[in-house]
Motif scaffolding. Structure first.
Motif, PDB file in Angstrom:
ATOM      1  N   THR A 140      61.345 -53.440  17.908  1.00  0.00           N
ATOM      2  CA  THR A 140      60.516 -52.260  18.029  1.00  0.00           C
ATOM      3  C   THR A 140      60.953 -51.170  17.057  1.00  0.00           C
ATOM      4  OG1 THR A 140      60.808 -52.735  20.369  1.00  0.00           O
ATOM      5  CG2 THR A 140      59.360 -50.949  19.797  1.00  0.00           C
ATOM      6  N   LEU A 141      62.258 -51.075  16.769  1.00  0.00           N
ATOM      7  CA  LEU A 141      62.722 -50.041  15.843  1.00  0.00           C
ATOM      8  C   LEU A 141      62.129 -50.218  14.442  1.00  0.00           C
ATOM      9  CD1 LEU A 141      66.481 -49.666  16.819  1.00  0.00           C
ATOM     10  CD2 LEU A 141      64.608 -48.073  17.272  1.00  0.00           C
ATOM     11  N   ARG A 142      61.861 -51.439  14.053  1.00  0.00           N
ATOM     12  CA  ARG A 142      61.288 -51.714  12.738  1.00  0.00           C
ATOM     13  C   ARG A 142      59.940 -50.985  12.560  1.00  0.00           C
ATOM     14  NH1 ARG A 142      63.271 -55.207   9.843  1.00  0.00           N
ATOM     15  NH2 ARG A 142      64.001 -56.615  11.456  1.00  0.00           N
ATOM     16  N   ALA A 143      59.243 -50.749  13.641  1.00  0.00           N
ATOM     17  CA  ALA A 143      57.944 -50.071  13.592  1.00  0.00           C
ATOM     18  C   ALA A 143      58.087 -48.544  13.545  1.00  0.00           C
ATOM     19  CB  ALA A 143      57.108 -50.464  14.803  1.00  0.00           C
ATOM     20  N   LEU A 144      59.325 -48.057  13.437  1.00  0.00           N
ATOM     21  CA  LEU A 144      59.569 -46.613  13.456  1.00  0.00           C
ATOM     22  C   LEU A 144      60.331 -46.154  12.199  1.00  0.00           C
ATOM     23  CD1 LEU A 144      60.770 -46.440  17.172  1.00  0.00           C
ATOM     24  CD2 LEU A 144      58.516 -45.786  16.300  1.00  0.00           C
ATOM     25  N   PRO A 145      59.790 -46.369  11.013  1.00  0.00           N
ATOM     26  CA  PRO A 145      60.524 -46.022   9.796  1.00  0.00           C
ATOM     27  C   PRO A 145      60.725 -44.522   9.578  1.00  0.00           C
ATOM     28  CG  PRO A 145      58.288 -46.647   9.238  1.00  0.00           C
ATOM     29  CD  PRO A 145      58.462 -46.922  10.706  1.00  0.00           C
ATOM     30  N   HIS A 146      60.000 -43.694  10.311  1.00  0.00           N
ATOM     31  CA  HIS A 146      60.135 -42.242  10.170  1.00  0.00           C
ATOM     32  C   HIS A 146      60.970 -41.625  11.289  1.00  0.00           C
ATOM     33  CE1 HIS A 146      57.413 -42.267   6.809  1.00  0.00           C
ATOM     34  NE2 HIS A 146      56.610 -43.053   7.513  1.00  0.00           N
ATOM     35  N   LEU A 147      61.590 -42.473  12.099  1.00  0.00           N
ATOM     36  CA  LEU A 147      62.415 -41.996  13.207  1.00  0.00           C
ATOM     37  C   LEU A 147      63.559 -41.126  12.686  1.00  0.00           C
ATOM     38  CD1 LEU A 147      62.790 -42.358  16.315  1.00  0.00           C
ATOM     39  CD2 LEU A 147      64.441 -44.166  15.759  1.00  0.00           C
ATOM     40  N   GLU A 148      63.720 -39.939  13.257  1.00  0.00           N
ATOM     41  CA  GLU A 148      64.781 -39.017  12.834  1.00  0.00           C
ATOM     42  C   GLU A 148      65.919 -38.920  13.841  1.00  0.00           C
ATOM     43  OE1 GLU A 148      63.220 -35.238  11.654  1.00  0.00           O
ATOM     44  OE2 GLU A 148      61.947 -36.121  10.103  1.00  0.00           O
ATOM     45  N   THR A 149      65.645 -39.163  15.116  1.00  0.00           N
ATOM     46  CA  THR A 149      66.678 -39.105  16.149  1.00  0.00           C
ATOM     47  C   THR A 149      66.534 -40.315  17.058  1.00  0.00           C
ATOM     48  OG1 THR A 149      66.687 -36.678  16.132  1.00  0.00           O
ATOM     49  CG2 THR A 149      67.628 -37.754  18.068  1.00  0.00           C
ATOM     50  N   LEU A 150      67.646 -40.983  17.290  1.00  0.00           N
ATOM     51  CA  LEU A 150      67.674 -42.106  18.225  1.00  0.00           C
ATOM     52  C   LEU A 150      68.754 -41.812  19.252  1.00  0.00           C
ATOM     53  CD1 LEU A 150      66.953 -44.941  19.245  1.00  0.00           C
ATOM     54  CD2 LEU A 150      68.524 -45.872  17.512  1.00  0.00           C
ATOM     55  N   GLU A 151      68.353 -41.742  20.506  1.00  0.00           N
ATOM     56  CA  GLU A 151      69.284 -41.479  21.597  1.00  0.00           C
ATOM     57  C   GLU A 151      69.085 -42.547  22.658  1.00  0.00           C
ATOM     58  OE1 GLU A 151      70.521 -37.937  24.733  1.00  0.00           O
ATOM     59  OE2 GLU A 151      69.200 -37.479  23.047  1.00  0.00           O
ATOM     60  N   THR A 152      70.177 -43.229  23.010  1.00  0.00           N
ATOM     61  CA  THR A 152      70.061 -44.272  24.021  1.00  0.00           C
ATOM     62  C   THR A 152      71.304 -44.298  24.901  1.00  0.00           C
ATOM     63  OG1 THR A 152      69.663 -46.619  24.399  1.00  0.00           O
ATOM     64  CG2 THR A 152      70.950 -46.074  22.461  1.00  0.00           C
ATOM     65  N   THR A 153      71.075 -44.548  26.173  1.00  0.00           N
ATOM     66  CA  THR A 153      72.155 -44.700  27.141  1.00  0.00           C
ATOM     67  C   THR A 153      71.994 -46.051  27.799  1.00  0.00           C
ATOM     68  OG1 THR A 153      72.218 -42.324  27.565  1.00  0.00           O
ATOM     69  CG2 THR A 153      73.216 -43.759  29.226  1.00  0.00           C
ATOM     70  N   TRP A 154      73.030 -46.867  27.673  1.00  0.00           N
ATOM     71  CA  TRP A 154      73.028 -48.178  28.323  1.00  0.00           C
ATOM     72  C   TRP A 154      74.189 -48.221  29.294  1.00  0.00           C
ATOM     73  CZ3 TRP A 154      72.410 -51.477  23.310  1.00  0.00           C
ATOM     74  CH2 TRP A 154      71.059 -51.622  23.037  1.00  0.00           C
ATOM     75  N   GLU A 155      73.880 -48.011  30.543  1.00  0.00           N
ATOM     76  CA  GLU A 155      74.907 -48.147  31.567  1.00  0.00           C
ATOM     77  C   GLU A 155      74.724 -49.489  32.235  1.00  0.00           C
ATOM     78  OE1 GLU A 155      75.294 -44.759  34.093  1.00  0.00           O
ATOM     79  OE2 GLU A 155      74.955 -43.386  32.434  1.00  0.00           O
ATOM     80  N   ARG A 156      75.800 -50.012  32.750  1.00  0.00           N
ATOM     81  CA  ARG A 156      75.799 -51.360  33.325  1.00  0.00           C
ATOM     82  C   ARG A 156      74.648 -51.550  34.318  1.00  0.00           C
ATOM     83  NH1 ARG A 156      80.420 -54.960  33.427  1.00  0.00           N
ATOM     84  NH2 ARG A 156      81.655 -53.298  32.567  1.00  0.00           N
ATOM     85  N   THR A 157      74.399 -50.567  35.134  1.00  0.00           N
ATOM     86  CA  THR A 157      73.356 -50.716  36.152  1.00  0.00           C
ATOM     87  C   THR A 157      71.949 -50.752  35.559  1.00  0.00           C
ATOM     88  OG1 THR A 157      73.337 -48.337  36.461  1.00  0.00           O
ATOM     89  CG2 THR A 157      74.696 -49.619  37.974  1.00  0.00           C
ATOM     90  N   TYR A 158      71.770 -50.205  34.357  1.00  0.00           N
ATOM     91  CA  TYR A 158      70.445 -50.172  33.746  1.00  0.00           C
ATOM     92  C   TYR A 158      70.193 -51.337  32.801  1.00  0.00           C
ATOM     93  CZ  TYR A 158      70.417 -45.430  35.458  1.00  0.00           C
ATOM     94  OH  TYR A 158      70.465 -44.328  36.265  1.00  0.00           O
TER      95      TYR A 158
END
Length: 182
Positions: free
Chosen positions: A1-19
């Motif tokens: 999915t990121l490949r479809a976002l070439p103009h993305l300026e900020t990427l924020e992600t939280t991956w916790e074990r429960t999620y």
């Protein structure tokens, strides 16, 4: 999915074990995010490393990472490879390493890294330590403090090219932790 976002300026992600419901697939293609200015990731070591290994970002992007666990022996090469990739086109100029920091959380460890590109001529940096006068660090790694050498910050620093570092600032509230750094 990121490949479809070439103009993305900020990427924020939280991956916790429960999620996190499934394993990260290591055979995804690498995605170039040419416009990225800020990257924020909060995750366990293995997932954080996998994401870093699968994206390429500009050397000017600000990177802030929060590691939610320690580096297991089986994850060490994977984790270190991610940081080798992240810094492969950067010259590390300044490093600040704080153990037992009260902020962002009591007992946290924080590493900040300032980079440049190519060789930096002698005398082109102000070598006094005044963090308030320094530009924003390009890279921040935050984790729970631990006296173990499997803590993410020393594990990362082991593989980075620090030969051009002009300023190193280490702070610790605990002498035992400081001895591990040296």
């Amino acid at each position: 999915t990121l490949r479809a976002l070439p103009h993305l300026e900020t990427l924020e992600t939280t991956w916790e074990r429960t999620y996190f419901l499934h394993e990260f697939v290591d055979d995804y293609d690498v995605v170039w995010l040419p416009k990225l200015k800020q990257l924020y990731i909060s995750a366990e070591c293995e997932r954080l490393a996998s994401l870093i290994l699968h994206i390429r970002i500009p050397n000017t992007a600000l990177v802030s990472l929060k590691v939610l666990d320690m580096v297991a022996p089986s994850e060490k090469q994977h984790f270190q490879g991610a940081f080798r990739t992240l810094f492969d086109r950067s010259t590390i100029l300044r490093v600040s390493y704080t153990l037992g920091a009260p902020v962002p959380a009591p007992g946290a460890a924080v590493c900040r890294i300032w980079t440049g590109e190519g060789d930096v001529p002698i005398g082109s940096l102000d070598d006094t330590w005044q963090e308030s006068g320094l530009p924003t660090p390009r890279f921040t790694l935050e984790c729970v403090s631990d006296v173990s050498l499997d803590q993410p910050i020393p594990t990362m620093l082991e593989v980075l090219d620090l030969t051009k570092v002009r300023l190193l600032h280490i702070t610790s509230k605990d002498v035992h932790n400081l001895n591990l750094c040296l």
